[in-house]
Design a protein around this motif. Structure first.
Motif, PDB file in Angstrom:
ATOM      1  N   GLU A 280       9.499  -1.241   3.989  1.00 14.12           N
ATOM      2  CA  GLU A 280       9.987  -0.978   2.630  1.00 14.12           C
ATOM      3  C   GLU A 280       9.388  -1.977   1.626  1.00 14.12           C
ATOM      4  OE1 GLU A 280      14.245  -1.006   2.867  1.00 14.12           O
ATOM      5  OE2 GLU A 280      14.272   0.758   4.152  1.00 14.12           O
ATOM      6  N   ARG A 281       9.319  -3.262   2.039  1.00 16.61           N
ATOM      7  CA  ARG A 281       8.735  -4.281   1.164  1.00 16.61           C
ATOM      8  C   ARG A 281       7.273  -3.967   0.879  1.00 16.61           C
ATOM      9  NH1 ARG A 281      11.681  -7.908   3.745  1.00 16.61           N
ATOM     10  NH2 ARG A 281      10.145  -8.083   5.387  1.00 16.61           N
ATOM     11  N   GLY A 282       6.550  -3.598   1.915  1.00 15.50           N
ATOM     12  CA  GLY A 282       5.135  -3.279   1.743  1.00 15.50           C
ATOM     13  C   GLY A 282       4.915  -2.064   0.854  1.00 15.50           C
ATOM     14  N   PHE A 283       5.681  -1.007   1.114  1.00 15.90           N
ATOM     15  CA  PHE A 283       5.527   0.215   0.313  1.00 15.90           C
ATOM     16  C   PHE A 283       5.898  -0.035  -1.142  1.00 15.90           C
ATOM     17  CE2 PHE A 283       6.627   2.799   4.367  1.00 15.90           C
ATOM     18  CZ  PHE A 283       5.373   2.514   4.886  1.00 15.90           C
ATOM     19  N   SER A 284       6.857  -0.913  -1.366  1.00 16.38           N
ATOM     20  CA  SER A 284       7.278  -1.187  -2.747  1.00 16.38           C
ATOM     21  C   SER A 284       6.181  -1.900  -3.537  1.00 16.38           C
ATOM     22  CB  SER A 284       8.565  -2.018  -2.767  1.00 16.38           C
ATOM     23  OG  SER A 284       8.300  -3.361  -2.407  1.00 16.38           O
ATOM     24  N   GLN A 285       5.197  -2.446  -2.849  1.00 12.77           N
ATOM     25  CA  GLN A 285       4.089  -3.125  -3.518  1.00 12.77           C
ATOM     26  C   GLN A 285       3.048  -2.141  -4.040  1.00 12.77           C
ATOM     27  OE1 GLN A 285       3.958  -6.676  -3.868  1.00 12.77           O
ATOM     28  NE2 GLN A 285       6.077  -6.396  -3.232  1.00 12.77           N
ATOM     29  N   ALA A 286       3.140  -0.886  -3.595  1.00  9.28           N
ATOM     30  CA  ALA A 286       2.211   0.142  -4.069  1.00  9.28           C
ATOM     31  C   ALA A 286       2.794   0.820  -5.310  1.00  9.28           C
ATOM     32  CB  ALA A 286       1.965   1.179  -2.978  1.00  9.28           C
ATOM     33  N   GLN A 287       1.935   1.208  -6.220  1.00 11.88           N
ATOM     34  CA  GLN A 287       2.395   1.898  -7.427  1.00 11.88           C
ATOM     35  C   GLN A 287       3.028   3.242  -7.076  1.00 11.88           C
ATOM     36  OE1 GLN A 287       1.584   1.275 -10.943  1.00 11.88           O
ATOM     37  NE2 GLN A 287       0.987  -0.824 -10.493  1.00 11.88           N
ATOM     38  N   ARG A 288       2.343   3.991  -6.196  1.00 15.19           N
ATOM     39  CA  ARG A 288       2.814   5.299  -5.755  1.00 15.19           C
ATOM     40  C   ARG A 288       2.596   5.391  -4.259  1.00 15.19           C
ATOM     41  NH1 ARG A 288      -1.333   7.817  -9.756  1.00 15.19           N
ATOM     42  NH2 ARG A 288      -2.422   6.324  -8.495  1.00 15.19           N
ATOM     43  N   LYS A 289       3.337   6.279  -3.629  1.00 15.11           N
ATOM     44  CA  LYS A 289       3.217   6.418  -2.180  1.00 15.11           C
ATOM     45  C   LYS A 289       1.767   6.693  -1.777  1.00 15.11           C
ATOM     46  CE  LYS A 289       4.846   8.917   1.811  1.00 15.11           C
ATOM     47  NZ  LYS A 289       5.485  10.101   2.310  1.00 15.11           N
ATOM     48  N   ARG A 290       1.091   7.516  -2.548  1.00 16.72           N
ATOM     49  CA  ARG A 290      -0.285   7.860  -2.179  1.00 16.72           C
ATOM     50  C   ARG A 290      -1.248   6.683  -2.344  1.00 16.72           C
ATOM     51  NH1 ARG A 290      -1.195  11.946  -7.098  1.00 16.72           N
ATOM     52  NH2 ARG A 290      -1.549  10.393  -8.695  1.00 16.72           N
ATOM     53  N   ASP A 291      -0.781   5.599  -2.975  1.00 14.42           N
ATOM     54  CA  ASP A 291      -1.611   4.402  -3.116  1.00 14.42           C
ATOM     55  C   ASP A 291      -1.476   3.451  -1.918  1.00 14.42           C
ATOM     56  OD1 ASP A 291      -2.478   5.275  -5.605  1.00 14.42           O
ATOM     57  OD2 ASP A 291      -0.882   4.201  -6.662  1.00 14.42           O
ATOM     58  N   CYS A 292      -0.578   3.779  -0.984  1.00 11.71           N
ATOM     59  CA  CYS A 292      -0.370   2.885   0.163  1.00 11.71           C
ATOM     60  C   CYS A 292      -1.635   2.795   1.007  1.00 11.71           C
ATOM     61  CB  CYS A 292       0.785   3.386   1.030  1.00 11.71           C
ATOM     62  SG  CYS A 292       2.389   3.061   0.301  1.00 11.71           S
ATOM     63  N   ARG A 293      -1.902   1.596   1.461  1.00  7.97           N
ATOM     64  CA  ARG A 293      -3.046   1.298   2.311  1.00  7.97           C
ATOM     65  C   ARG A 293      -2.551   0.490   3.493  1.00  7.97           C
ATOM     66  NH1 ARG A 293      -8.203   0.697  -0.041  1.00  7.97           N
ATOM     67  NH2 ARG A 293      -8.331   2.023  -1.845  1.00  7.97           N
ATOM     68  N   PRO A 294      -3.349   0.343   4.541  1.00  3.44           N
ATOM     69  CA  PRO A 294      -2.918  -0.477   5.686  1.00  3.44           C
ATOM     70  C   PRO A 294      -2.469  -1.877   5.269  1.00  3.44           C
ATOM     71  CG  PRO A 294      -4.861   0.777   6.266  1.00  3.44           C
ATOM     72  CD  PRO A 294      -4.622   1.009   4.793  1.00  3.44           C
ATOM     73  N   GLY A 295      -3.113  -2.432   4.264  1.00 11.13           N
ATOM     74  CA  GLY A 295      -2.738  -3.765   3.814  1.00 11.13           C
ATOM     75  C   GLY A 295      -1.299  -3.853   3.336  1.00 11.13           C
ATOM     76  N   HIS A 296      -0.742  -2.757   2.870  1.00  6.20           N
ATOM     77  CA  HIS A 296       0.650  -2.778   2.419  1.00  6.20           C
ATOM     78  C   HIS A 296       1.611  -3.038   3.571  1.00  6.20           C
ATOM     79  CE1 HIS A 296      -1.031  -0.773  -1.228  1.00  6.20           C
ATOM     80  NE2 HIS A 296      -0.130  -1.571  -1.798  1.00  6.20           N
ATOM     81  N   VAL A 297       1.285  -2.559   4.750  1.00  6.48           N
ATOM     82  CA  VAL A 297       2.144  -2.823   5.917  1.00  6.48           C
ATOM     83  C   VAL A 297       2.082  -4.318   6.247  1.00  6.48           C
ATOM     84  CG1 VAL A 297       2.586  -2.299   8.344  1.00  6.48           C
ATOM     85  CG2 VAL A 297       1.811  -0.479   6.796  1.00  6.48           C
ATOM     86  N   LEU A 298       0.878  -4.863   6.290  1.00  7.76           N
ATOM     87  CA  LEU A 298       0.732  -6.290   6.561  1.00  7.76           C
ATOM     88  C   LEU A 298       1.406  -7.116   5.473  1.00  7.76           C
ATOM     89  CD1 LEU A 298      -0.347  -8.701   8.122  1.00  7.76           C
ATOM     90  CD2 LEU A 298      -2.560  -8.363   6.970  1.00  7.76           C
ATOM     91  N   LEU A 299       1.243  -6.722   4.230  1.00  4.31           N
ATOM     92  CA  LEU A 299       1.866  -7.460   3.131  1.00  4.31           C
ATOM     93  C   LEU A 299       3.383  -7.470   3.280  1.00  4.31           C
ATOM     94  CD1 LEU A 299       1.342  -9.013   0.538  1.00  4.31           C
ATOM     95  CD2 LEU A 299       1.381  -6.829  -0.705  1.00  4.31           C
ATOM     96  N   GLY A 300       3.951  -6.344   3.639  1.00  3.95           N
ATOM     97  CA  GLY A 300       5.402  -6.284   3.858  1.00  3.95           C
ATOM     98  C   GLY A 300       5.853  -7.220   4.958  1.00  3.95           C
ATOM     99  N   VAL A 301       5.053  -7.339   6.010  1.00  2.11           N
ATOM    100  CA  VAL A 301       5.386  -8.265   7.101  1.00  2.11           C
ATOM    101  C   VAL A 301       5.263  -9.707   6.615  1.00  2.11           C
ATOM    102  CG1 VAL A 301       4.677  -9.101   9.378  1.00  2.11           C
ATOM    103  CG2 VAL A 301       4.747  -6.638   8.919  1.00  2.11           C
TER     104      VAL A 301
END
Length: 157
Positions: free
Chosen positions: A99-120
């Protein structure tokens, strides 16, 4: 379907395998980190955090936590007891990291693998922050590297 739509289930499946190997009934944030490290991440590679290094940091954190509770682990950490049946389910820390990682993206379609790592990496307390601290990792700096990687379009699997 974006490449992230393929990445997310694959990294969660890999994290489940990490949890299963530990005998854990839940997938937690540190299992996501192990899965990401095994899969390969430019930011983790730059920080010299491959799967073995992350595993060593987590084992050190576990031993230190046990020691703080008065338990000594001479001869290393014992092996895990296999799960009796079923697959590990997403635990609270993994859900929160996603959830933390996805919240860093502007939109869901902007999510990238880095968002998962960022959330961690943005996990405020617990196993991951302690393990990375014991390993001498600048977690805030690493998170900034991941943000730059995401903004620059890097790691677009």
């Amino acid at each position: 379907m974006s490449s992230f739509d393929d990445y997310l289930p694959a990294i969660i499946a890999a994290a489940e395998a990490e949890a299963r190997a530990e005998g854990s009934v839940t997938v937690e944030a540190h299992h996501l980190l192990l899965a990401i490290a095994r899969d390969g991440s430019p930011a983790l590679a730059a920080a010299r955090l491959d799967h073995a290094a992350v595993r060593a940091a987590l084992d050190d954190e576990f031993a230190r936590s046990l020691a703080a509770a008065g338990v000594r682990v001479d001869g290393g950490i014992p092996g895990a007891t296999p799960l009796p049946v079923g697959s590990p389910q997403l635990g609270a820390t993994a859900k929160a990291a996603l959830e933390r990682g996805f919240s860093q993206a502007q939109r869901k379609r902007d999510c990238r693998p880095g968002h998962v790592l960022l959330g961690v990496l943005l996990t405020p307390v617990g196993t991951v922050p302690r393990a990375l601290e014991f390993a001498g990792v600048d977690r805030a700096g690493l998170a900034e590297d991941v943000r730059r990687e995401i903004a620059g379009g890097g790691d677009d699997r």
